[in-house]
Design an enzyme around this catalytic site. Structure first.
Site, short mmCIF file in Angstrom:
data_model
loop_
_atom_site.label_atom_id
_atom_site.label_comp_id
_atom_site.label_asym_id
_atom_site.label_seq_id
_atom_site.Cartn_x
_atom_site.Cartn_y
_atom_site.Cartn_z
N THR A 11 -6.72 -37.02 -39.22
CA THR A 11 -5.43 -36.86 -38.56
C THR A 11 -5.81 -37.79 -37.03
O THR A 11 -4.11 -37.78 -36.20
CB THR A 11 -5.19 -35.23 -38.27
N GLY A 12 -6.72 -38.24 -37.00
CA GLY A 12 -6.42 -39.16 -35.45
C GLY A 12 -5.53 -40.41 -35.41
O GLY A 12 -5.07 -41.33 -36.54
N GLN A 13 -5.72 -41.08 -34.26
CA GLN A 13 -5.36 -42.20 -34.10
C GLN A 13 -5.75 -43.38 -35.37
O GLN A 13 -4.88 -44.50 -36.31
CB GLN A 13 -5.67 -43.29 -33.68
N ASP A 64 -14.84 -28.97 -41.82
CA ASP A 64 -13.92 -29.14 -40.62
C ASP A 64 -15.97 -30.21 -40.54
O ASP A 64 -17.38 -29.41 -40.93
CB ASP A 64 -14.54 -27.68 -40.07
N ALA A 88 -14.16 -36.68 -34.95
CA ALA A 88 -15.45 -36.50 -33.42
C ALA A 88 -14.77 -36.30 -32.66
O ALA A 88 -13.05 -35.97 -32.52
CB ALA A 88 -15.74 -37.89 -32.89
N SER A 131 -19.53 -46.49 -31.39
CA SER A 131 -18.55 -46.63 -30.21
C SER A 131 -19.56 -47.55 -29.08
O SER A 131 -20.85 -47.40 -28.83
CB SER A 131 -18.36 -45.68 -29.62
N GLU A 133 -19.02 -47.01 -26.07
CA GLU A 133 -20.03 -45.52 -25.55
C GLU A 133 -20.97 -45.99 -25.33
O GLU A 133 -21.72 -45.32 -24.60
CB GLU A 133 -19.12 -44.52 -25.26
N TYR A 154 -21.47 -37.72 -24.67
CA TYR A 154 -20.06 -38.35 -26.19
C TYR A 154 -21.10 -39.01 -25.89
O TYR A 154 -21.54 -39.82 -27.66
CB TYR A 154 -18.92 -38.15 -25.87
N LYS A 158 -23.21 -40.11 -30.04
CA LYS A 158 -22.44 -41.28 -31.39
C LYS A 158 -24.22 -41.81 -31.61
O LYS A 158 -24.33 -42.63 -32.27
CB LYS A 158 -22.09 -42.08 -29.97
N ALA A 285 -20.65 -39.16 -14.02
CA ALA A 285 -21.36 -40.85 -14.71
C ALA A 285 -20.51 -41.38 -15.15
O ALA A 285 -20.09 -41.07 -16.10
CB ALA A 285 -22.33 -40.70 -15.73
#
Ligand code: NAP
Ligand code: G4F
Length: 324
Positions: A11-13, A64, A88, A131, A133, A154, A158, A285
């Site tokens: 259901t996400g992008q 879930d 996520a 990611s 990130e 986050y 990851k 941060a």
């Protein structure tokens, strides 16, 4: 036989674009849906098929990532050839407010899925949505050899999932890959990520519905690409003969200020007249600069992005103007 895929985060992008791509390639697609009191299927509404119709190819299942036993029953029932773990808690700022939940979903979620695959002895290929990130404070340009230095709960979650994916590959011989994706956006991007927040505000300001946009740090550098091209890269990683880890990025660098300039100029406005500062949008941060080097994906997978950030901003502004 048509291949069967399971997408968490359908259901996400990215999940919505990946479902589209796989259906085009004649896959049967199963998507994991979180139970919510209101509909969360807006991005895949156009793909939905009534299960009463003959031969549906998209199925949605309540589950879930924090519920390991459900993942076991789901995988046992579906027996997918390919599993794409895109689910996520994906918002970096929110991860500072909810570090524990972010760890449970974004971190341990991958372990529950990998372990479910191992426990039932499923022979499938696994994609982990890693990611940029994870690179955090490491100096750009970043590639597969760059050390991780995550700067948020986050990013840390990851990194954990990245290593669990590699560990299942090395320990159990699983075809498990990490796609280390730099920021990728689209008209389906969540409204609280900075690009979409900007393009939606541009459309509303141009339509006379509001007169200000509140943002945080405008100096961060990001490498923004176009989401549909990145999901094609995910698929390519699972089709290769050998499992490996790949960076996907455009290799270009723009600040939030640059993106504001691209977006506002499409409707003939000067962003400096509308943008205000709100410290609520700062992070404890920050990740100052992410610029990816995707040469490994280019040489091994033949993956190269076409849409660069100025064009991406145009696509998103036009879509938001049409919607508003
Ligand atoms: P997104 O739009 O935020 O979608 C996240 C998806 O995960 C949604 O379907 C969401 O369901 C689902 N989800 C969240 N928590 C869950 C849980 N506990 N159990 C099951 N499902 C859960 O993210 P995206 O931009 O498509 O990104 C896809 C993946 O790539 C994410 O893992 C993200 O961290 C990673 N990633 C994204 C980028 C980027 O620039 N977009 C870059 C690198 C990596 P609901 O719809 O119900 O909320
Ligand atoms: O759009 P953002 O929230 O994306 P961020 O933090 O780069 O994370 C996204 O990309 C990652 C890949 O590198 C994904 F893994 C992750 O799931 C997510 O999709 O923020 C981008 C930059 C940051 O430096 C932030 O401080 O924009 C800055 N910013 C300034 N004002 C803002 C705002 N970000 C948000 N969300 N909202 C603001 O008002």
């Amino acid at each position: 036989m048509a291949k069967v895929a399971l997408i968490t985060g359908v259901t996400g992008q990215d999940g919505s674009y990946l479902a589209e791509l796989l259906l085009e390639k004649s896959y049967t697609v199963h998507g994991l849906l979180r139970r919510a009191s209101s509909f969360n299927t807006g991005r895949i509404e156009h793909l939905y098929q009534d299960p009463h119709e003959p031969n549906p190819r998209l199925y949605l299942h309540y589950a879930d990532l924090t519920d390991g036993s459900r993942l076991v029953t789901l995988l046992e029932g579906i027996h997918p050839d390919e599993v794409y773990n895109l689910a996520a808690q994906s918002h970096v700022r929110v991860s500072f407010d909810e570090p524990e939940y972010t760890g449970m979903a974004t971190g341990l979620g991958s372990t529950r899925l990998l372990e479910a695959i191992r426990m039932i002895g499923l022979d499938c290929r696994y994609y982990q949505a890693s990611s940029s990130e994870m690179f955090g404070a490491s100096t750009p340009p970043q590639n597969e050899q760059t050390p991780f230095w995550p700067r948020s709960p986050y990013g840390i979650s990851k990194v954990y999932s990245y290593w669990m994916t590699r560990n299942y590959r090395e320990a159990y011989g699983m075809f498990a890959v990490n796609g280390i994706l730099f920021n990728h956006e689209s008209p389906r991007r969540g409204l609280t990520f900075v690009t979409r927040k900007i393009t939606r505000a541009v459309a509303e300001i141009a339509a006379g519905k509001r007169d200000a946009l509140y943002l945080g740090n405008l100096d961060a550098v990001r490498d923004w690409g176009y989401a549909p091209e990145y999901v094609a890269g995910m698929w390519a990683m699972l089709q290769h003969t050998e499992p490996g880890d790949y960076v996907l990025a455009t290799g270009t660098a723009y600040t939030i200020r640059d993106f504001l300039g691209f977006a506002f100029s499409h409707v003939g406005l000067d962003w400096e007249k509308y943008v205000r500062f709100d410290e609520r949008y700062l992070r404890p941060a920050e990740v100052d600069s992410l610029i990816g080097d995707a040469s490994r994906a280019a040489s091994i997978l033949g993956w190269t992005p076409k849409v660069m950030t100025p064009e991406l901003a145009r696509i998103m502004v036009e879509a938001d103007c049409a919607a508003v």
